[in-house]
Design a protein around this motif. Structure first.
Motif, PDB file in Angstrom:
ATOM      1  N   TYR A   1      43.284  30.461  34.967  1.00 54.21           N
ATOM      2  CA  TYR A   1      42.049  31.137  34.574  1.00 54.21           C
ATOM      3  C   TYR A   1      42.309  32.087  33.404  1.00 54.21           C
ATOM      4  O   TYR A   1      41.476  32.249  32.527  1.00 54.21           O
ATOM      5  CB  TYR A   1      41.527  31.909  35.785  1.00 54.21           C
ATOM      6  CG  TYR A   1      40.313  32.763  35.546  1.00 54.21           C
ATOM      7  CD1 TYR A   1      39.040  32.193  35.499  1.00 54.21           C
ATOM      8  CD2 TYR A   1      40.438  34.138  35.394  1.00 54.21           C
ATOM      9  CE1 TYR A   1      37.927  32.972  35.300  1.00 54.21           C
ATOM     10  CE2 TYR A   1      39.315  34.932  35.197  1.00 54.21           C
ATOM     11  CZ  TYR A   1      38.068  34.351  35.151  1.00 54.21           C
ATOM     12  OH  TYR A   1      36.964  35.121  34.963  1.00 54.21           O
ATOM     13  N   TYR A   2      43.485  32.712  33.399  1.00 58.43           N
ATOM     14  CA  TYR A   2      43.780  33.749  32.404  1.00 58.43           C
ATOM     15  C   TYR A   2      44.548  33.244  31.190  1.00 58.43           C
ATOM     16  O   TYR A   2      44.459  33.808  30.117  1.00 58.43           O
ATOM     17  CB  TYR A   2      44.618  34.871  33.042  1.00 58.43           C
ATOM     18  CG  TYR A   2      43.886  35.602  34.131  1.00 58.43           C
ATOM     19  CD1 TYR A   2      42.911  36.542  33.827  1.00 58.43           C
ATOM     20  CD2 TYR A   2      44.160  35.339  35.468  1.00 58.43           C
ATOM     21  CE1 TYR A   2      42.236  37.201  34.825  1.00 58.43           C
ATOM     22  CE2 TYR A   2      43.481  36.003  36.475  1.00 58.43           C
ATOM     23  CZ  TYR A   2      42.514  36.928  36.143  1.00 58.43           C
ATOM     24  OH  TYR A   2      41.840  37.569  37.127  1.00 58.43           O
TER      25      TYR A   2
ATOM     26  N   SER B   1      39.235  33.591  39.842  1.00 60.44           N
ATOM     27  CA  SER B   1      40.313  32.954  39.074  1.00 60.44           C
ATOM     28  C   SER B   1      40.906  31.752  39.808  1.00 60.44           C
ATOM     29  O   SER B   1      41.446  30.848  39.184  1.00 60.44           O
ATOM     30  CB  SER B   1      41.413  33.963  38.763  1.00 60.44           C
ATOM     31  OG  SER B   1      42.019  34.446  39.941  1.00 60.44           O
TER      32      SER B   1
END
Ligand code: CA
Length: 553
Positions: free
Chosen positions: A55-56, A373
């Motif tokens: 997600y990051y 996430s």
């Protein structure tokens, strides 16, 4: 009184600050955690890969970070790195072999002299099929050319196989991802180990049956393939396939819509191919409810020895289950009527593919991070298999082993962001899921949970507040915690004090980032890798071990 400890305490520190006196580092979500050491991160990469990113962190950046870790491990201890690569690849612990092949290529090209030599020697152990070898060639190209070591190793890969095995590899995997056996043989240019090898090399390079092939027992598969090309009807094709044990890859595609051909193929079909072709065999009309073929497939899927021998990974089984059950192909490859007995057998195969696990007999809290996430990314590149749903499946394996378990799912708040920012209610959901349910139902239930921010301390806080006795907390997470007033390790210590239980924490890492919520200086906390077939037995062992460490503070 001025509350100094509100801002500086080792017992309760906001997750946007490091715990004083520790080596915590910022994670990607704005919180603080520990940096995983390079060897632990190497394991995460070898098992989880970097495909799809997180997600990051994008795929590109995550790959660079992980490859840099491999490079640091190689510089620190090349042979130790190599042993790790070979072990994880050979034991079939990872869903995909590509991270190991890539790391092997790095060892072969960037390692010191001894590491390079050992890496080339390990080539057949890591690259067990023609496809693996072609991937190795592609990866190695990114780090150098075709030197003497590379030519010799690839040449030996072909030459060291008994001629009959070589025929199978050459016929089954003729070309993949821009590479062919012809390319490899031309570049490596090995001197054939036997007249049979010589004939097979000639066939791979020129595509024609060489002189003497008809009477060479090692060449019978390629002879049969030639006969297959001129077979005029489905019965002749099926007979050839059955009698000469021709694999699916060597059958012209126009025959692969026929049930009779698939029935013949099924007789000698390896497990992994069978699992991959369930939908096609159903569409072709071979797998029908009540048919003997369906019974045969179901029986094989339930056979733990077959699963182990073929190194079938549970993630492949889970992926097959989700696709097969849906009755429609991911890439628009038609629809089919799933056979219930096959779906049930796939469910059983998922658990059986972990092998027998000795229960720890402890009270386990299985806590799934279902924050936003965790809903991003596709495990092993499998569409719809996000870390959050795949972690539910992993947790079910421990649940199936340990009688005394409770499932919870956590986000920082029920509907959105909570913790110290939102001030909202903690998002703890007790999950009414069980290994007696079918996996796809569990996956759907978990996928439907609301998402929010991340506070990995919540499972311990919840257990303390609700007076739940827990020996081992298992938290399935990407370790990107940020939305809490205390760190998870502090919440665990508080729980131990409050309940008088020397509780342990297992952190099951679901992405190949470099963070952990586990305090490396506390022997009661450990990091393991999600989707590793050795994870459920490791959790049981860690939970079982009697703690001589002074974890009651
Ligand atoms: Ca999160």
């Amino acid at each position: 009184m001025f509350k100094f400890t509100k801002f500086f305490s080792t017992k309760a520190t906001s997750q946007d600050q490091p715990i004083p006196g520790t080596s915590q580092v910022p994670n990607s979500a704005g919180g603080y955690g520990w940096q995983l050491d390079d060897w632990a991160r190497l394991d995460r990469f070898l098992v989880l890969g970097s495909e799809g990113g997180t997600y990051y962190v994008g795929e590109r950046e995550l790959t660079i970070e992980n490859a840099s870790t491999v490079q640091r491990c190689l510089a620190a201890d090349g042979l130790r790195t190599l042993a790790r690569i070979v072990d994880i690849s050979h034991s079939g612990r990872a869903p995909k072999n590509d991270p190991a092949i890539f790391s092997l290529a790095m060892a072969a090209k960037l390692g010191d002299e001894a590491t390079r030599r050992a890496a080339y020697a390990a080539l057949p152990k890591v690259c067990r099929t023609g496809t693996h070898l072609m991937h190795f060639a592609e990866y190695a190209q990114g780090f150098g050319g075709w030197g003497r070591g590379m030519r010799k190793a690839v040449g030996s890969w072909f030459n060291d196989k008994p001629a009959e095995d070589l025929a199978f590899q050459l016929a089954k995997y003729q070309s993949r991802d821009g590479w062919s056996n012809r390319d490899l043989l031309r570049l490596a240019h090995p001197r054939a180990a036997s007249p049979s090898h010589d004939r097979l090399f000639a066939w791979a390079v020129k595509g024609e049956l060489p002189a003497g092939a008809e009477s060479d027992p090692a060449c019978q598969l390629i002879v049969a393939m030639t006969e297959l090309k001129s077979a005029g009807d489905v019965h002749a094709v099926a007979t050839l396939v059955r009698e000469r044990r021709i694999p699916r890859e060597c059958v012209p595609t126009e025959w692969l819509t026929r049930a009779e051909v698939w029935e013949a193929l099924l007789e000698a079909m390896p497990m992994t191919a069978m699992i991959r072709n369930l939908a096609t065999m159903t569409r072709a009309g071979l797998l029908v409810a009540g048919s003997s073929a369906a019974a045969r497939v179901a029986a094989q899927l339930r056979d733990p020895q077959r699963l182990a021998k073929a190194r079938v990974h549970p993630i492949s089984v889970l992926s097959a289950l989700m696709t097969y059950k849906s009755g429609r192909g991911v890439r628009g490859s038609g629809t089919w009527e799933p056979v219930a007995s096959v779906v049930d057998a796939l469910d059983a195969a998922f658990y059986a593919s972990f092998g027998a696990i000795e229960p720890a007999g402890k009270r386990m809290l299985l806590a799934l991070d279902v924050s936003g996430s965790m809903g991003s990314g596709a495990v092993s590149g499998i569409p719809s298999l996000t870390p959050r749903v795949a972690s539910a499946a992993m947790a079910l394996v421990t649940a199936a082993t340990e009688r005394d378990h409770t499932f919870i799912a956590f986000t920082a708040a029920s509907g959105g962001y909570g913790g110290q920012w939102g001030g909202g209610q903690s998002g703890i959901t007790t999950l009414p899921i069980s290994p007696r349910q079918r996996l796809d139902d569990v996956v759907n239930a978990v996928a439907a949970l609301p998402m929010g921010g991340t506070d990995c301390a919540l499972p311990m806080i919840w257990a303390e507040q609700n007076r739940v006795d827990v020996d081992t907390f298992c938290i399935y997470t990407d370790n990107e915690t940020w939305a809490g007033n205390v760190h998870p390790s502090q919440a665990l210590r508080s729980y131990r004090d409050a309940r008088g239980i020397p509780a342990k924490l297992v952190v099951v890492g679901m992405t190949s980032n470099g963070f952990s919520i586990a305090d490396p200086n506390d022997a009661g906390m450990v990091d393991v890798v999600g989707f590793d077939t050795s994870t459920p037995p490791v959790i049981a062992d860690f939970a079982r071990a009697s703690g001589s460490h002074p974890i009651l503070s």
